[in-house]
Design an enzyme around this catalytic site. Structure first.
Site, short mmCIF file in Angstrom:
data_model
loop_
_atom_site.label_atom_id
_atom_site.label_comp_id
_atom_site.label_asym_id
_atom_site.label_seq_id
_atom_site.Cartn_x
_atom_site.Cartn_y
_atom_site.Cartn_z
N SER A 1 -4.94 11.86 -4.19
CA SER A 1 -5.64 10.85 -5.42
C SER A 1 -7.27 11.09 -5.90
O SER A 1 -8.50 10.62 -4.95
CB SER A 1 -6.07 9.68 -4.11
OG SER A 1 -6.92 8.93 -4.81
N GLY B 1 -15.27 -3.35 -1.70
CA GLY B 1 -15.20 -1.39 -1.77
C GLY B 1 -13.93 -1.00 -3.11
O GLY B 1 -13.85 -0.18 -3.01
N ILE C 1 6.43 8.28 -6.78
CA ILE C 1 7.19 9.30 -7.47
C ILE C 1 7.61 10.64 -6.59
O ILE C 1 8.27 11.13 -7.55
CB ILE C 1 5.49 9.43 -7.42
CG1 ILE C 1 4.08 8.41 -8.17
CG2 ILE C 1 5.05 11.18 -8.12
CD1 ILE C 1 2.56 9.14 -6.98
N TYR D 1 -8.18 5.60 4.02
CA TYR D 1 -7.11 7.01 2.69
C TYR D 1 -8.05 8.18 2.34
O TYR D 1 -6.87 9.09 1.88
CB TYR D 1 -7.02 5.66 1.71
CG TYR D 1 -6.41 6.18 1.08
CD1 TYR D 1 -4.84 6.02 1.01
CD2 TYR D 1 -6.52 6.63 -0.81
CE1 TYR D 1 -3.80 6.97 -0.42
CE2 TYR D 1 -5.56 7.51 -1.84
CZ TYR D 1 -4.32 6.80 -1.14
OH TYR D 1 -3.50 7.82 -1.93
N1 LIG Z 1 0.82 5.80 -6.50
C1 LIG Z 1 0.20 6.29 -7.01
O1 LIG Z 1 -1.01 5.99 -8.27
C2 LIG Z 1 -0.18 7.70 -6.27
C3 LIG Z 1 -2.08 7.59 -7.17
C4 LIG Z 1 -2.63 8.87 -6.17
C5 LIG Z 1 -1.99 10.00 -4.74
N2 LIG Z 1 -0.73 9.17 -4.82
C6 LIG Z 1 -0.60 9.86 -3.70
O2 LIG Z 1 0.71 9.69 -3.83
C7 LIG Z 1 2.23 9.95 -3.06
C8 LIG Z 1 3.32 9.05 -3.09
O3 LIG Z 1 2.86 7.92 -3.55
P1 LIG Z 1 3.51 6.93 -4.33
O4 LIG Z 1 3.38 6.37 -5.00
O5 LIG Z 1 5.14 6.95 -4.85
O6 LIG Z 1 3.88 5.78 -2.76
P2 LIG Z 1 4.76 5.15 -2.11
O7 LIG Z 1 4.78 4.38 -0.73
O8 LIG Z 1 6.09 4.80 -3.21
O9 LIG Z 1 5.66 6.81 -1.00
C9 LIG Z 1 5.82 7.05 0.01
C10 LIG Z 1 6.95 7.48 0.17
O10 LIG Z 1 6.13 8.28 1.67
C11 LIG Z 1 7.50 7.74 2.90
N3 LIG Z 1 6.22 7.34 4.37
C12 LIG Z 1 5.57 7.29 4.59
N4 LIG Z 1 5.02 7.29 5.31
C13 LIG Z 1 6.07 8.01 5.76
C14 LIG Z 1 5.70 9.17 7.15
N5 LIG Z 1 5.34 8.84 8.46
N6 LIG Z 1 7.12 9.63 7.71
C15 LIG Z 1 7.66 9.74 6.78
N7 LIG Z 1 8.02 9.37 5.36
C16 LIG Z 1 7.10 8.02 5.23
C17 LIG Z 1 7.44 6.08 2.36
O11 LIG Z 1 8.39 5.46 3.21
C18 LIG Z 1 7.78 6.38 0.93
O12 LIG Z 1 9.15 6.82 0.49
C19 LIG Z 1 1.18 9.16 -1.23
O13 LIG Z 1 0.73 10.68 -1.11
C20 LIG Z 1 0.30 8.56 -2.20
O14 LIG Z 1 -1.19 9.07 -1.32
C21 LIG Z 1 -0.26 7.98 -5.33
#
Ligand SMILES: NC(=O)c1ccc[n+]([C@@H]2O[C@H](COP(=O)([O-])OP(=O)(O)OC[C@H]3O[C@@H](n4cnc5c(N)ncnc54)[C@H](O)[C@@H]3O)[C@@H](O)[C@H]2O)c1
Length: 321
Positions: free
Chosen positions: A126, A283, A12, A151
């Site tokens: 989320s 879960g 995202i 989470y």
């Molecule tokens: N994908 C979904 O369906 C969804 C749904 C609800 C919420 N979210 C939230 O949206 C956000 C983005 O999700 P996504 O699907 O793009 O996931 P993603 O894993 O592709 O992106 C997360 C990014 O955070 C980076 N990251 C993780 N830990 C880190 C740290 N300690 N320091 C620096 N960078 C770090 C990762 O390298 C990654 O690039 C997250 O917060 C996730 O919880 C996603």
């Protein structure tokens, strides 16, 4: 405008970065590349050829010292905080790791943002997990939080911190409670990972498995629509964003069964719609659909139809097999 995106190398986050750069923002990404990838930032890096210095990537873990200096150097007006460990099952296996990244990492972002005088912050929460398994669907922002996994608990626990930082430092935050986000660059490990998994397996001619009887319902929302919501919630860097101080659900408002997801992905992939079935995994919530009227009232409109969004996602996966 100067913006900073944590997790900007992820699914995202990188899609948001491309959009912000297209709007003419200067963008700094902070990401430790734990699940994100520099491949996702190829287009962003290319922007520097036309606009030198418009895009900057800093490889850093939010939970390590040094974040204050990174945020201070970037001087962002808006911070979009998306970095997280986003695997619900990993949070059950290793809740300390989850809390360190998703809660302490967020506090570190808030602290660094407050010190750097950031005006507005968005937080990727989320909607698919923080409300638990509510009786009344679609679930609105007024429903109580009912986290059923570490989470979800960490995502919910961020909210009082956001209020505290608004009161202490005037840092205006908007929580975006996302549905199951799908689209190009999607990882198979995320909440909507099933779309990526089905697409990859069906295009490769492999068998697919549905856990449970296929009736479990989620709210699938396309990444482009989610990015629209972040842009809206970030505001223009001057006036307080319209959603500041609130949580906004960001989904399609429509519940789709996993069986239906399989049918649509199979059709887009030109593959038979013949999944195997296995026992449901412990879960897993049975059903969640988000009430998205509050975000709509602020001018956000999901634009991507499910079948068209899936077709585009399958095309993207096809190009990478
Ligand atoms: N994908 C979904 O369906 C969804 C749904 C609800 C919420 N979210 C939230 O949206 C956000 C983005 O999700 P996504 O699907 O793009 O996931 P993603 O894993 O592709 O992106 C997360 C990014 O955070 C980076 N990251 C993780 N830990 C880190 C740290 N300690 N320091 C620096 N960078 C770090 C990762 O390298 C990654 O690039 C997250 O917060 C996730 O919880 C996603």
């Amino acid at each position: 405008m100067r913006t900073l995106v944590t997790g900007g190398a992820g699914f995202i986050g990188s899609t948001l970065v491309d959009r912000l750069l297209a709007h003419g923002d200067d963008v700094t990404v902070v990401d430790d590349l734990s699940t994100g990838s520099l491949d996702n930032l190829a287009a962003a890096r290319a922007v520097n050829l036309d606009r030198a210095g418009a895009f900057r990537f800093v490889r850093a873990d939010l939970t390590e010292p040094g974040l204050d200096g990174i945020v201070a150097a970037a001087r962002p007006q808006v911070v979009h905080h998306l970095a997280a460990q986003m695997d619900v099952r990993r949070s059950v296996r290793d809740p300390l790791f989850d809390a360190r990244t998703n809660l302490l990492g967020t506090v570190a972002v808030l602290e660094a943002s407050a010190r750097a005088g950031v005006r507005a912050l968005t937080f990727a929460s989320s909607g698919g997990t923080i409300y638990g398994s509510p009786a009344k669907q679609p679930v609105s922002e007024r429903a109580g939080l009912d986290p059923l996994s570490p989470y979800a608990a960490a995502k919910a626990a961020v909210e009082p911190y956001l209020k505290a930082y608004a009161g202490l430092y005037g840092l205006r935050s908007t929580v975006l409670a996302l549905g199951n986000v799908y689209g190009p660059r999607q990882s198979p490990h995320g909440e909507a990972g099933v779309v990526a998994i089905f697409a990859r397996r069906l295009l490769a001619g492999e068998r697919t498995t549905i856990f449970g009887d296929g009736s479990s319902v989620r709210d699938y929302v396309h990444v482009d629509d989610v990015v629209d919501a972040f842009v809206l919630a970030g505001g223009d860097g001057d006036r307080p964003p319209a959603g500041a101080g609130r949580r906004l659900n960001v989904g399609s408002g429509v519940g789709t069964t996993v069986r239906e997801v399989h049918r649509v992905v199979a059709a887009a992939a030109g593959a038979p719609d013949e999944p195997d079935f296995a026992p449901v995994r412990a879960g897993e919530l049975h059903a969640i659909t988000l009430d998205v009227r509050a975000a709509r009232q602020l001018g956000w409109v999901p634009r991507t139809g499910f079948e068209a969004g899936i077709a585009g996602t399958v095309d993207w996966v096809r190009g990478r097999i």
